[in-house]
Design a protein around this motif. Structure first.
Motif, short mmCIF file in Angstrom:
data_model
loop_
_atom_site.label_atom_id
_atom_site.label_comp_id
_atom_site.label_asym_id
_atom_site.label_seq_id
_atom_site.Cartn_x
_atom_site.Cartn_y
_atom_site.Cartn_z
N LEU A 24 21.90 104.52 18.50
CA LEU A 24 21.79 104.37 19.95
C LEU A 24 21.85 105.74 20.65
CD1 LEU A 24 23.86 101.20 20.90
CD2 LEU A 24 21.39 101.49 20.87
N ALA A 60 18.51 107.51 20.26
CA ALA A 60 17.48 106.92 21.12
C ALA A 60 17.69 107.38 22.57
CB ALA A 60 17.53 105.40 21.03
N THR A 61 18.97 107.42 22.99
CA THR A 61 19.26 107.81 24.37
C THR A 61 18.84 109.24 24.64
OG1 THR A 61 21.15 106.33 24.30
CG2 THR A 61 21.06 107.90 26.10
N PHE A 107 15.15 109.63 24.62
CA PHE A 107 14.58 109.06 25.85
C PHE A 107 14.69 110.06 27.00
CE2 PHE A 107 15.61 106.86 29.86
CZ PHE A 107 14.40 106.24 30.09
N GLY A 121 13.26 106.14 20.98
CA GLY A 121 13.60 106.68 22.30
C GLY A 121 12.40 107.38 22.93
N ILE A 171 9.90 104.78 24.18
CA ILE A 171 10.28 104.15 25.44
C ILE A 171 10.05 105.13 26.60
CG2 ILE A 171 12.21 103.13 26.73
CD1 ILE A 171 13.31 102.14 24.06
N ILE A 194 7.38 99.47 26.69
CA ILE A 194 8.82 99.68 26.78
C ILE A 194 9.56 98.59 26.02
CG2 ILE A 194 10.78 99.64 28.37
CD1 ILE A 194 8.93 100.81 30.48
N ILE A 195 9.08 97.34 26.19
CA ILE A 195 9.82 96.19 25.64
C ILE A 195 9.87 96.24 24.11
CG2 ILE A 195 9.87 93.68 25.49
CD1 ILE A 195 8.51 93.66 28.28
N GLY A 219 12.19 98.79 22.31
CA GLY A 219 13.57 98.43 22.65
C GLY A 219 14.06 97.27 21.83
N ILE A 220 13.18 96.27 21.62
CA ILE A 220 13.58 95.12 20.80
C ILE A 220 13.84 95.57 19.37
CG2 ILE A 220 12.76 92.94 19.80
CD1 ILE A 220 11.38 92.37 22.44
N LEU A 248 14.89 98.48 18.41
CA LEU A 248 16.16 99.18 18.45
C LEU A 248 17.32 98.19 18.49
CD1 LEU A 248 17.20 102.07 18.73
CD2 LEU A 248 16.82 101.94 21.17
N PHE A 249 17.19 97.19 19.37
CA PHE A 249 18.23 96.17 19.52
C PHE A 249 18.46 95.43 18.21
CE2 PHE A 249 19.14 91.67 20.61
CZ PHE A 249 20.41 91.84 21.12
N VAL A 306 20.19 97.72 15.56
CA VAL A 306 21.61 98.00 15.84
C VAL A 306 22.45 96.74 15.71
CG1 VAL A 306 23.23 98.81 17.58
CG2 VAL A 306 21.07 99.97 17.29
N ILE A 307 21.93 95.60 16.18
CA ILE A 307 22.73 94.37 16.10
C ILE A 307 22.90 93.96 14.64
CG2 ILE A 307 21.08 92.43 16.25
CD1 ILE A 307 22.87 91.31 18.44
N ASN A 316 25.61 96.20 13.27
CA ASN A 316 26.93 95.82 13.79
C ASN A 316 27.44 94.54 13.15
OD1 ASN A 316 26.92 98.00 15.43
ND2 ASN A 316 26.58 96.90 17.33
#
Lengths: 307, 304
Positions: A238, A241-242, A245, A258, A261, A275-276, A279-280, A282-283, A286-287, A290
């Motif tokens: 994350l 990516a930030t 970005f 990043g 996006i 963009i979408i 991001g998906i 990445l989500f 990461v999920i 986690n």
């Protein structure tokens, strides 16, 4: 080895056996089988890793080839999309699916690399502080307090803007700023283990300090380190990516999510999928990491029960 | 209690000094402030002239103490990039960031606390599962992406909220949702586990046995004890919000401290960057200190 376990655990005789007769490894394995979050995370992460790392070897695609005549083609599910470009193309006419798939490698490399750097720093400091205690412990605690008070993302961006951006720099800098959890966990565990009888015994027979640390202490902290490592990979992904970005991390044309996006931001009004979609990706990555990490924590914790 | 507060205060002060020291040295050794003032194409002689003119040729320790002394007398230095005193810049930008931080913490409280309470009252129910999945998802969503998605949904498609800017409170709604989301998981989890612990404790069982029940039991007896640690975590999160404003303010083009930080980094504006790192660190330290004191006040065992 896994097959052996699956065979054992599907055997009806074994399932009816008394709980007390199970070895710790059996219990861990059984917890893993019944932990839906762990299974889901593992499955999702394996799928993403497979697509990102291995599929490019078998499928002919390029994240860099530009075709200006095919700029901003829509994805296949919207009007005018074609199966040739499933996720459409970006502003330079590059295959967006290929860019997203190659982006997985960037994210995983940086995530694992940065978490490794953080682990080396945090575990070293943690073992030293926990084992030696006293003034050493106080100095390390003070460094920890200072590190926690630093405004993370701002400091990260400042360092990268000074040092200059490259894959290695991004990995090192994110790693250097994400070691606190490793330190806290290793220190607490080392302090607990240090006073146990078997360490006293090792001391008594004249074992060297480095030997005690590597053979008696670290293996006992390993489970917790693995859990933190997994979760820190997600955090590092994350962070990368930030900063990418914001324009200070991985530089275009390298397909970091990043970067994708940030490039898609130009087209927010008419081509929002640019963009979408990354991001998906990445989500999901990461999920899955986690959930795997949370699952590992439950599985390796001897105090949780098999549900 | 006084001894505890004094001790914590001294440590915080030391941490603040250390951070200012490290930041100053790092920024002034690895970059050339004279080069930054002179610009990219400056000749060697020009840079040397600026170096003596601005006093950059003096020892770094002298300059550090001069800078630190300046902070105490209200002189924060001059930004070459913005052509303004850094103090003026901070005063101009701070209100937006404070507004954003307070509003986003309100969002966190409004979402996380009810969710945590309902999850704790119905463990392993659908609400509990929902609360847990909200927490897990909120941890995995990249902040900047959530901002862009909200813009796509609410500003571009439905046109309910403005895309960017900071003129009215209306402009701050989407940004505070974005910034508030990142604090939902820790606050929610703490509320849930805290309330669960209290509900399973002896005194609540006693209260149940003498006839208290339902909401009255929860609000009058259980919640009071469970909410206290949550308050201190919210204080810590508020400290995080100032530093965290960087991403949100950049996405929504809010002219606050966070955006100022990003633009100053991109413009290699060392005086502004070093003050901002210090300011963000100080806010974090202050809120942490407040939270520690609050905790110690509520729980005497922590005062040791």
């Amino acid at each position: 080895m896994i097959l052996k376990y699956i065979f054992r655990h599907t055997n009806p005789d074994f399932l009816n056996r008394d709980f007390e007769k199970l070895t710790p490894k059996d219990i861990m394995f059984r917890k893993a089988i019944y932990h839906s979050g762990f299974k889901f995370g593992l499955l999702l992460l394996s799928t993403i890793t497979f697509i990102g790392v291995f599929v490019p070897f078998f499928v002919d695609m390029s994240p860099y080839d530009q075709d200006i005549s095919k700029r901003l083609l829509p994805p296949v599910w919207s009007e005018g999309g074609s199966w040739q470009y499933i996720f459409g193309t970006d502003g330079n006419g590059r295959d967006y699916l290929a860019r997203i798939i190659y982006g997985t490698r960037v994210s995983l490399t940086i995530g694992i690399g940065a978490a490794t750097v953080g682990m080396l720093i945090g575990v070293t400091l943690g073992v030293i502080a926990g084992y030696f205690g006293g003034i050493v412990d106080q100095v390390v605690s003070y460094i920890l307090t200072c590190q926690l008070a630093l405004p993370g993302i701002l400091f990260l961006l400042t360092i990268i803007s000074i040092v200059g951006s490259s894959l290695t720099v991004v990995i090192l800098v994110i790693g250097v700023l994400h070691w606190t959890l490793f330190l806290v966990v290793t220190r607490a565990a080392t302090q607990r283990i240090r006073n146990l009888d078997y360490i006293t015994a090792a001391n008594a027979i004249g074992a060297r300090k480095t030997n005690i640390i590597f053979t008696d202490i670290l293996p006992n902290v390993l489970n917790q380190i693995i859990v933190i490592f997994t979760l820190e990979v997600g955090v590092a992904i994350l962070a990368e990516a930030t900063i990418s970005f914001l324009g200070l991390g991985i530089q275009p044309p390298t397909p970091s999510w990043g970067v994708l996006i940030a490039e898609g931001k130009e087209a927010i009004f008419f081509q929002p999928w640019l963009i979408i979609l990354p991001g998906i990706a990445l989500f999901l990555l990461v999920i899955s990491i986690n959930m795997l990490g949370d699952g590992l924590r439950d599985i390796t914790d001897p105090n949780t029960n098999i549900e | 209690m006084l001894k505890f507060v004094a001790g914590r205060f001294l440590v915080s002060l030391a941490v603040a000094f250390t951070i200012s020291f490290v930041t100053f040295f790092f920024l002034n050794i690895f970059t050339d402030p004279a080069q930054a003032v002179a610009g990219e194409e400056a000749l060697f002689e020009e840079i040397e002239q600026i170096r003596t003119q601005y006093g950059f040729d003096r020892p770094i320790l002298t300059r550090y103490f001069e800078w630190l002394g300046g902070i105490f007398t209200g002189d924060f230095g001059v930004s070459y990039y913005w052509n303004k005193p850094v103090g003026t810049l901070l005063l101009e930008r701070a209100p937006q960031t404070i507004k954003l931080a307070l509003m986003s913490v309100s969002v966190t409280i409004m979402v996380a606390i009810p969710l945590g309470i309902f999850a704790a009252l119905n463990p392993n129910s659908i609400i509990d599962r929902f609360a847990l999945s909200v927490a897990v998802s909120a941890q995995a969503i990249p902040n900047f992406w959530l901002g862009l998605i909200l813009i796509i949904i609410f500003s571009v498609t439905f046109q309910i909220f403005p895309v960017s800017g900071d003129k009215t409170y209306y402009h701050f709604i989407l940004p505070s949702i974005v910034l508030g989301t990142s604090s939902v998981p820790p606050v929610m989890r703490l509320m849930r586990t805290g309330l669960l612990d209290v509900i399973n404790s002896d005194y609540i069982r006693t209260a149940r046995s003498i006839g208290f029940s339902g909401w009255r039991l929860v609000t009058k007896h259980a919640l009071r004890n469970a909410v206290l640690p949550v308050i201190s975590v919210v204080a810590v999160q508020l400290g995080h919000k100032f530093g965290g404003s960087l991403i949100t303010e950049s996405v929504f083009a809010i002219n606050g401290l966070g955006r100022l930080a990003l633009l100053s980094i991109l413009g290699a504006d060392i005086p502004t960057v070093q003050i901002l790192i210090f300011v963000f660190a100080i806010t974090f330290i202050v809120f942490n200190l407040l939270s520690d004191i609050l905790n110690a006040y509520l729980d005497p065992r922590l005062r040791l």
